[in-house]
Design a protein around this motif. Structure first.
Motif: not given
Length: 488
Positions: A373-389
């Protein structure tokens, strides 16, 4: 490698989701197709890079394909007059999430193969350690484990107290070979009371056998040169053959080895074997008392506690990420850092947990899925905020209401699951995951006049939340490997 395994599981999950969400007659999407081909090639190359002497995987082609897919993302997804093609947007969002996980997998393979990560933007924060010096990493580990629920801190304190008591006992009783008490304490002491009791029987039985054999030999042979000649053979038996024969014979051969060593220094006849037996019994008693008195339940209790805090930290990070996208909060750097710190503690507890004995009839938690779950949350949030500021969905109250409702249900699911894991069970109802299109059907009438780029942001955030709900569902279902490993 653990991060690689979690990322690869997410790649498979996103591929299944992409197939499940595909309409019967999908519209051709060349950019997404090229990105999927690049993901497949990168995944194969990353897997091959783990072989000895294989070249490290490169990410240039994948990055180019991701850039082209992102540029083509809003194009062809509908218009303000006809309304957005939500099905197309959902498919493109899923492809980009899949590419993000492929990238994590590829970067993890580069780290595992020893390649450097010089570009600070080349990888997820999960691999921040790969760019740090060994001394910095030692300090991070030391600081992270100065926590009441650290498995390493518990083991260190348990061992220090046990050895201190053994040393004091050897001094007070004026034992000639008191260090044997310390060796026996080390031999018996384990991270749980159950494992300590299990180690006690072979340690005592093996010592008795070794003492009897040593005492008999020393009654017959008194010349130290004989013990010097047989020392290499005894070393081979104790450290080589003994490991193959089992703990009882290993302890017996080790007792004989120590007798052979000290018979050369100060021959004392059969009483040397007697002293060895008395010292081992004393050390065993100290080891058992320390194992029973200090954290007797081992890593299982701490693993549940750390997992609870880990899940709640993940829920906080998800909530703050969505608030940032809505413009209600700054980027969640602090929340993501807390998830990474919790990850250190749960990793150490998890590793120790697998080295201990467990009740084969007890309930099991799918710990691999919990850690994922943490491996999904951390990179997912980083990628999400990179494409969706941050703030990209500000000023759209309908979208804010939809996401607030989704985050509320997801937060409730995290809290419920954390409570269940704390009690060593996952018997509660699993959260129901909805498809991307079904999730947006509730506000489909509001999308017709919306800006395509805003709809894209909404779809990506909602797609990420749906993926997190699915990851919680996987925690509720123990895997076949987990069920098969109950007796271990």
């Amino acid at each position: 490698m653990r991060i690689c395994a979690a990322a690869l599981r997410e790649v498979l999950t996103e591929a299944d989701r992409l197939a499940a969400d595909a309409p019967p007659e999908p519209t051709p999407d060349l950019a997404a197709a090229r990105l999927l081909r690049s993901c497949a090639e990168t995944t194969r190359a990353a897997g091959r890079s783990l072989s000895p002497k294989a070249p490290a995987v490169t990410l240039a082609d994948l990055d180019v394909a991701v850039g082209r897919a992102e540029a083509a993302y809003p194009v062809g997804a509908g218009s303000a007059r006809d309304g957005p093609d939500v099905q197309r947007l959902c498919g493109d969002a899923t492809v980009l999430v899949l590419a993000d996980q492929v990238r994590v997998f590829a970067v993890g393979c580069r780290v595992a193969a020893g390649a450097r990560l010089d570009d600070p933007h080349a990888s997820s924060g999960l691999f921040e350690y790969a760019r740090r010096s060994p001394w910095t990493l030692y300090w991070w580990q030391f600081r992270s484990h100065l926590a009441p629920r650290s498995a390493h801190l518990h083991s260190s304190l348990r061992l220090a107290v046990a050895l201190a008591i053994a040393r004091v006992a050897a001094g007070v009783l004026q034992l000639n070979h008191g260090f044997w008490v310390l060796l026996a304490t080390l031999t018996v002491l384990r991270t749980s009371a159950a494992d300590t009791r299990t180690a006690l029987r072979p340690a005592v039985l093996g010592t008795i056998i070794g003492a009897v054999v040593s005492g008999g030999v020393m009654l017959v042979v008194a010349d130290p040169i004989v013990y010097a000649i047989v020392l290499p053979i005894t070393l081979l038996l104790a450290f080589g053959v003994g490991r193959l024969l089992g703990p009882v014979w290993q302890q017996a051969l080790f007792t004989v080895l120590l007798t052979v060593v000290f018979a050369q220094l100060s021959p004392a006849g059969w009483r040397l074997a007697e002293a060895r037996l008395v010292d081992v019994l004393l050390g065993a008693v100290i080891g058992v008392l320390a194992g029973v008195a200090m954290w007797p339940r081992g890593a299982g209790h701490d693993l549940r506690y750390n997992a609870t805090r880990y899940l709640k930290a993940s829920a906080d990070a998800v909530e703050e990420t969505v608030r940032a996208v809505l413009g209600d909060a700054p980027p969640p750097e602090g929340a993501l850092s807390r998830v990474r710190r919790r990850m250190v503690l749960i990793d150490s507890s998890y590793c120790q947990y697998h080295s201990e004995r467990h009740d084969p009839h007890g309930q099991r938690v799918n710990w691999d899925a919990v850690l994922s779950t943490g491996h999904h949350v951390v990179p997912g949030a980083e990628a999400l905020l990179r494409r969706n500021p941050p703030g990209c969905l500000a000023g759209w109250p309908e979208a804010a209401a939809l996401l607030a409702d989704a985050v509320g249900r997801l937060r409730s699911a995290y809290d419920t699951l954390a409570d269940e894991v704390a009690h060593g069970r996952t018997a509660g109802p699993a959260p129901v995951s909805m498809t991307c299109v079904d999730q947006l059907d509730r506000i489909r009438p509001l999308l017709r006049g919306a800006d395509l780029r805003s709809v894209r942001h909404l779809v990506e955030v909602d797609r990420w939340l749906a993926g997190l709900a699915d990851s919680l569902t996987r925690i509720q279902r123990p895997t076949a490997d987990e069920s098969a490993g109950r007796g271990r």
